[in-house]
Scaffold this active site. Structure first.
Site, PDB file in Angstrom:
ATOM      1  N   HIS A   1     -10.989  29.539  18.242  1.00 43.49           N
ATOM      2  CA  HIS A   1      -9.775  30.578  18.540  1.00 43.49           C
ATOM      3  C   HIS A   1      -9.056  30.911  17.148  1.00 43.49           C
ATOM      4  O   HIS A   1      -7.851  31.170  16.994  1.00 43.49           O
ATOM      5  CB  HIS A   1      -8.656  29.275  18.936  1.00 43.49           C
ATOM      6  CG  HIS A   1      -9.108  28.871  20.514  1.00 43.49           C
ATOM      7  ND1 HIS A   1      -9.121  29.412  21.604  1.00 43.49           N
ATOM      8  CD2 HIS A   1      -9.920  27.684  20.711  1.00 43.49           C
ATOM      9  CE1 HIS A   1      -9.701  28.874  22.297  1.00 43.49           C
ATOM     10  NE2 HIS A   1     -10.021  27.704  22.110  1.00 43.49           N
TER      11      HIS A   1
ATOM     12  N   TRP B   1       2.480 -10.512  -4.983  1.00 44.30           N
ATOM     13  CA  TRP B   1       2.492  -9.461  -4.074  1.00 44.30           C
ATOM     14  C   TRP B   1       2.856 -10.085  -2.639  1.00 44.30           C
ATOM     15  O   TRP B   1       2.165 -10.648  -2.133  1.00 44.30           O
ATOM     16  CB  TRP B   1       1.094  -8.699  -3.977  1.00 44.30           C
ATOM     17  CG  TRP B   1       1.088  -7.774  -3.019  1.00 44.30           C
ATOM     18  CD1 TRP B   1       0.647  -8.017  -1.497  1.00 44.30           C
ATOM     19  CD2 TRP B   1       1.394  -6.355  -2.896  1.00 44.30           C
ATOM     20  NE1 TRP B   1       0.500  -6.710  -1.016  1.00 44.30           N
ATOM     21  CE2 TRP B   1       1.125  -5.799  -1.711  1.00 44.30           C
ATOM     22  CE3 TRP B   1       2.094  -5.653  -3.844  1.00 44.30           C
ATOM     23  CZ2 TRP B   1       1.428  -4.642  -1.286  1.00 44.30           C
ATOM     24  CZ3 TRP B   1       2.264  -4.301  -3.679  1.00 44.30           C
ATOM     25  CH2 TRP B   1       1.876  -3.777  -2.331  1.00 44.30           C
TER      26      TRP B   1
ATOM     27  N   ASN C   1      -2.285 -17.771  -4.673  1.00 43.56           N
ATOM     28  CA  ASN C   1      -2.848 -16.164  -4.168  1.00 43.56           C
ATOM     29  C   ASN C   1      -3.358 -16.356  -2.961  1.00 43.56           C
ATOM     30  O   ASN C   1      -4.674 -17.190  -2.917  1.00 43.56           O
ATOM     31  CB  ASN C   1      -3.711 -15.716  -5.417  1.00 43.56           C
ATOM     32  CG  ASN C   1      -4.045 -14.381  -5.076  1.00 43.56           C
ATOM     33  OD1 ASN C   1      -3.412 -13.686  -4.109  1.00 43.56           O
ATOM     34  ND2 ASN C   1      -5.332 -13.807  -5.561  1.00 43.56           N
ATOM     35  N   GLY C   2      -3.132 -15.766  -2.082  1.00 42.98           N
ATOM     36  CA  GLY C   2      -3.811 -16.019  -0.803  1.00 42.98           C
ATOM     37  C   GLY C   2      -2.929 -16.123   0.211  1.00 42.98           C
ATOM     38  O   GLY C   2      -1.937 -15.927   0.338  1.00 42.98           O
TER      39      GLY C   2
ATOM     40  N   CYS D   1      -2.046 -11.627  -5.475  1.00 44.91           N
ATOM     41  CA  CYS D   1      -0.851 -11.956  -6.576  1.00 44.91           C
ATOM     42  C   CYS D   1      -2.074 -12.227  -7.586  1.00 44.91           C
ATOM     43  O   CYS D   1      -3.049 -12.156  -7.697  1.00 44.91           O
ATOM     44  CB  CYS D   1      -0.187 -13.087  -6.044  1.00 44.91           C
ATOM     45  SG  CYS D   1       0.623 -13.025  -4.475  1.00 44.91           S
TER      46      CYS D   1
ATOM     47  N   ARG E   1      -1.684  -6.462  -9.992  1.00 48.55           N
ATOM     48  CA  ARG E   1      -1.950  -7.242  -8.550  1.00 48.55           C
ATOM     49  C   ARG E   1      -0.874  -7.546  -7.760  1.00 48.55           C
ATOM     50  O   ARG E   1      -1.100  -8.122  -6.672  1.00 48.55           O
ATOM     51  CB  ARG E   1      -2.773  -8.657  -9.343  1.00 48.55           C
ATOM     52  CG  ARG E   1      -3.806  -8.400  -9.863  1.00 48.55           C
ATOM     53  CD  ARG E   1      -4.559  -9.781 -10.350  1.00 48.55           C
ATOM     54  NE  ARG E   1      -4.871 -10.535  -9.052  1.00 48.55           N
ATOM     55  CZ  ARG E   1      -6.107 -10.453  -8.532  1.00 48.55           C
ATOM     56  NH1 ARG E   1      -6.954  -9.722  -8.933  1.00 48.55           N
ATOM     57  NH2 ARG E   1      -6.438 -11.105  -7.336  1.00 48.55           N
TER      58      ARG E   1
ATOM     59  N   GLU F   1      -7.781  13.762   7.688  1.00 48.85           N
ATOM     60  CA  GLU F   1      -7.518  12.727   6.622  1.00 48.85           C
ATOM     61  C   GLU F   1      -8.713  12.852   5.457  1.00 48.85           C
ATOM     62  O   GLU F   1      -8.381  13.210   4.142  1.00 48.85           O
ATOM     63  CB  GLU F   1      -7.622  11.267   7.024  1.00 48.85           C
ATOM     64  CG  GLU F   1      -7.979  10.046   6.145  1.00 48.85           C
ATOM     65  CD  GLU F   1      -6.724  10.080   5.131  1.00 48.85           C
ATOM     66  OE1 GLU F   1      -5.678  10.703   5.346  1.00 48.85           O
ATOM     67  OE2 GLU F   1      -6.924   9.565   3.997  1.00 48.85           O
TER      68      GLU F   1
ATOM     69  N   LYS G   1       2.872   7.954  -5.460  1.00 50.78           N
ATOM     70  CA  LYS G   1       2.529   6.759  -4.797  1.00 50.78           C
ATOM     71  C   LYS G   1       3.485   6.760  -3.487  1.00 50.78           C
ATOM     72  O   LYS G   1       3.082   6.643  -2.492  1.00 50.78           O
ATOM     73  CB  LYS G   1       2.230   5.549  -5.520  1.00 50.78           C
ATOM     74  CG  LYS G   1       1.613   4.701  -4.628  1.00 50.78           C
ATOM     75  CD  LYS G   1       0.325   5.075  -4.139  1.00 50.78           C
ATOM     76  CE  LYS G   1      -0.195   4.128  -2.803  1.00 50.78           C
ATOM     77  NZ  LYS G   1      -1.471   4.600  -2.130  1.00 50.78           N
TER      78      LYS G   1
ATOM     79  N   LYS H   1      -7.600  13.794   1.795  1.00 53.75           N
ATOM     80  CA  LYS H   1      -8.278  13.266   0.365  1.00 53.75           C
ATOM     81  C   LYS H   1      -8.863  14.126  -0.436  1.00 53.75           C
ATOM     82  O   LYS H   1      -8.644  14.105  -1.711  1.00 53.75           O
ATOM     83  CB  LYS H   1      -9.438  12.414   1.131  1.00 53.75           C
ATOM     84  CG  LYS H   1      -8.922  11.125   1.761  1.00 53.75           C
ATOM     85  CD  LYS H   1      -8.272  10.377   0.436  1.00 53.75           C
ATOM     86  CE  LYS H   1      -7.151   9.316   0.819  1.00 53.75           C
ATOM     87  NZ  LYS H   1      -5.901   9.735   1.611  1.00 53.75           N
TER      88      LYS H   1
ATOM     89  N   GLU I   1      -6.011  16.240  -2.123  1.00 52.98           N
ATOM     90  CA  GLU I   1      -5.048  15.484  -3.318  1.00 52.98           C
ATOM     91  C   GLU I   1      -5.682  15.073  -4.317  1.00 52.98           C
ATOM     92  O   GLU I   1      -5.399  14.981  -5.545  1.00 52.98           O
ATOM     93  CB  GLU I   1      -4.286  14.513  -2.454  1.00 52.98           C
ATOM     94  CG  GLU I   1      -5.271  13.149  -1.996  1.00 52.98           C
ATOM     95  CD  GLU I   1      -4.388  12.287  -1.491  1.00 52.98           C
ATOM     96  OE1 GLU I   1      -3.131  12.041  -1.771  1.00 52.98           O
ATOM     97  OE2 GLU I   1      -4.732  11.574  -0.437  1.00 52.98           O
TER      98      GLU I   1
END
Ligand code: AGP
Length: 609
Positions: free
Chosen positions: A505, A74, A100-101, A2, A27, A482, A604, A486, A489
């Protein structure tokens, strides 16, 4: 993650706090609020939504007062809502806290405080701080009450606390979450990072863990929790606001790659019992009986999240002995899948808003399956519509290319594997071994991050190539895919993932000196197969960049370039093997002058079907 802001000085606090929140909104942005001491009165205004919603709610109200605190959230505990947003106040509405935490022991503290007749108004962990300080403040002064409260709190915090009964000071404390003090002329700004400070002053003090400060208009003191004074140096800032938000990194993606050790720690913190080799996942405790009876697991997701599911499926079949399938959410929802009330459907989603994944959850519920969400955004639609779930606690992921959310998903899948496994045949020893190795992963990631310069050198060598193959087997088959996502994109180049056994093959026909192969080949149960696969590529003049286990000297004799990762359990190698692939793709994008954080054509969160 946060954002918190505090102000004490000779100006009206409210506009300064709002401006600070706007700078910190990256944040966390699901809700916001502020408290100001206006004369003798504590005034608290908060609202769900962005900082602009808070500003609209404040509207024309004249909130005077020159001391205040503010927060942009957040969510980690308790969905985004007015009542769950910060600041949180005590019963008498004298003390106000922004946090925050994550407070690990908030449940027991809350029980203790409820027994003392405290009334809670939110579902958050953070609210316990306000009532704890209030409880101690009945007998000692405000600062001492805060120190006493901190001695009972386990977990991470960046805190700013004010009291209308001692309206001349702000108390702040740091443990595990960043906190900075800006030193102005007759005024002080406290914030989670310097992006909320740099407009007011270039003189700052960075607090360290375990430090507490009492800040007044005419000065401040810093101590540890035992009230022993601590000397702090003043730093002169030379960063712009934007650079601050990226904490000195050139892009959010690079910052988030380097945040992965902390993100994994946040994902596993308080979620296992080492002595029992057991996972403790509060978000699915209420459905544990149905998990025990489950005959099949179906994992659905999209993109990178689905690849986390593929790794998870390997883990679940090998260590929990339960049949597990993985499918694209956008395929699952249209095909006649064989699921029923004995099926557990796991939906994996960073945003918790991916339309196809949400639709797959709804389809599975129609068929009576138990639905679990592995989601990063608290209170998101998938989190709310699944029957139960586990938040990944990765913090906001700003870059479109997913990195820390992915490795956090893998860490959570490992915990879920232990949970399911220990319900079945997994032994105590195996559970303990997995957990012990999971605890070591953050430091092993740091070792890989320290090699970033070597990875940049390799990217420089290959950044003009136009086609890449990524290869891997078993646990690292999804990691090959993956790595390819990366690169695609971020650089818009052609990159394709293959199960390395598939090359002969057909795909190997493409390979020549202009088609480099990234080969994920750690020292695991399929190493020999991968080693011969590398030789097959080399025999066709293909270039090979190998991801290998530190100490493997043989692979360096056949591959053109090697990036080493530390040894770990085979089921956890994907968390380590993906880091070099993230960094390689990042550097390739920078070298090819692409928009790293906002690649073309992408969003996103894909909230459309
Ligand atoms: C990951 O780098 C991509 N941006 C994308 O594949 C993403 O993983 C996918 O869209 C799923 O998003 P979600 O995790 O928010 O559901």
């Amino acid at each position: 993650m946060c954002g918190i802001v505090g102000y004490i000085g000779n100006k009206k606090a409210c506009p300064i706090l709002l401006e600070g929140l706007r700078q910190l909104e990256y944040r966390g942005y699901d809700s916001a609020g502020l408290s100001v001491i206006d004369g003798e009165r504590l005034r608290t205004i908060k609202s769900v939504g962005r900082v602009q919603e808070l500003e609209n709610k404040i509207g024309e109200r004249n909130i005077s007062g020159e001391i205040g605190i503010a927060h942009t959230r957040w969510a980690t505990h308790g969905k985004p809502s007015d009542k769950n947003s910060h600041p949180h106040n005590d019963c008498q509405n004298n003390i106000s806290v922004v946090h925050n935490g994550i407070i690990e022991n908030y449940r027991e503290l809350k029980e203790f405080l409820i027994k003392k007749k405290h009334k809670f108004s939110s579902e958050t962990d953070s609210e316990v701080v306000a009532h704890l300080v209030e409880e101690f403040n009945k007998k000692v002064d405000f600062k001492t009450a805060v120190l006493e409260a901190l001695k009972l709190i386990k977990g991470t915090y960046g805190l700013a606390i004010i009291s209308s009964r001692e309206p001349d000071k702000i108390i702040v404390a740091r443990n595990g979450s960043p906190l900075v003090l800006g030193i102005g002329k007759g005024e002080y700004i406290i914030a989670s990072d310097t992006s909320a400070i740099v407009r007011h002053t270039d003189k700052v003090i960075y607090f360290d863990d375990g430090e507490v400060a009492e800040i007044k208009k005419d000065g401040f003191t810093v101590t540890n929790i035992k009230n022993k004074s601590v000397k702090k140096d003043v730093t002169i800032l030379d960063w712009t606001v934007e650079r601050t938000q990226k904490e000195g990194f050139d892009h959010f993606m690079l910052k988030e790659i380097f945040e992965q050790p902390e993100a994994i720690l946040d994902s596993i913190r308080g979620r296992y019992i080492s002595a029992k080799g057991a996972a403790k996942l509060g978000g699915i405790e209420n459905v544990i009986a149905r998990i025990r009876e489950a005959e099949k697991i179906m994992i659905v997701a999209c993109g990178t999240a689905r690849l986390a599911g593929m790794v998870g499926a390997c883990m679940l079949e090998e260590y929990a002995g339960i049949a597990t399938e993985v499918d694209y959410a956008h395929e699952f929802r249209y095909r006649k899948s064989v699921i029923d009330e004995k099926t557990v459907l796991i939906a994996i989603s960073q945003s918790g808003e991916t339309a196809d994944t949400l639709a797959a959850v709804r389809e599975a519920k129609e068929k009576g399956a138990l639905t679990l969400g592995i989601v990063n955004v608290v209170g998101s639609t998938i989190a709310r519509e699944t029957d139960a779930g586990v938040y990944t606690h990765s913090g906001p992921e700003i870059a479109v290319a997913s990195t820390k959310a992915f490795t956090s998903q893998l860490a959570v899948m490992a915990l879920i594997t232990v949970l399911f496994g220990r319900q079945r045949q997994m032994s105590l020893v195996t559970g303990q071994r997995i957990i012990k190795e999971l605890e070591r992963i953050p430091s092993k990631i740091k070792q890989i991050l320290a090699e970033d310069k070597e990875i940049l050198k390799i990217a420089k060598k290959y950044h003009k190539y136009k086609n890449f193959a990524y290869l891997g087997r078993k646990y690292n088959h999804p990691i090959a895919f993956e790595g390819a996502i990366k690169l695609k994109e971020l650089t818009y180049l052609h990159a394709e993932g293959f199960a390395s056994g598939e090359m002969k093959h057909g795909p190997i026909a493409m390979i020549d000196e202009n088609f480099p192969c990234v080969f994920v080949a750690p020292s695991d149960s399929v190493y020999e197969k991968n080693f011969s696969g590398i030789q097959e590529i080399k025999a066709r003049k293909g270039k090979v960049i190998a991801i290998a286990t530190r100490g493997d000297k043989e692979i360096a004799k056949v591959a053109d370039d090697v990036i080493y990762i530390p040894k770990t359990l085979e089921m956890l190698t994907p968390i380590l093997a993906v880091i070099p692939l993230q960094l390689f793709a990042y550097h390739m994008a920078v070298l090819n002058k692409k928009d790293v954080d906002k690649p073309r054509n992408l969003a996103k969160s894909v909230t459309v079907e």
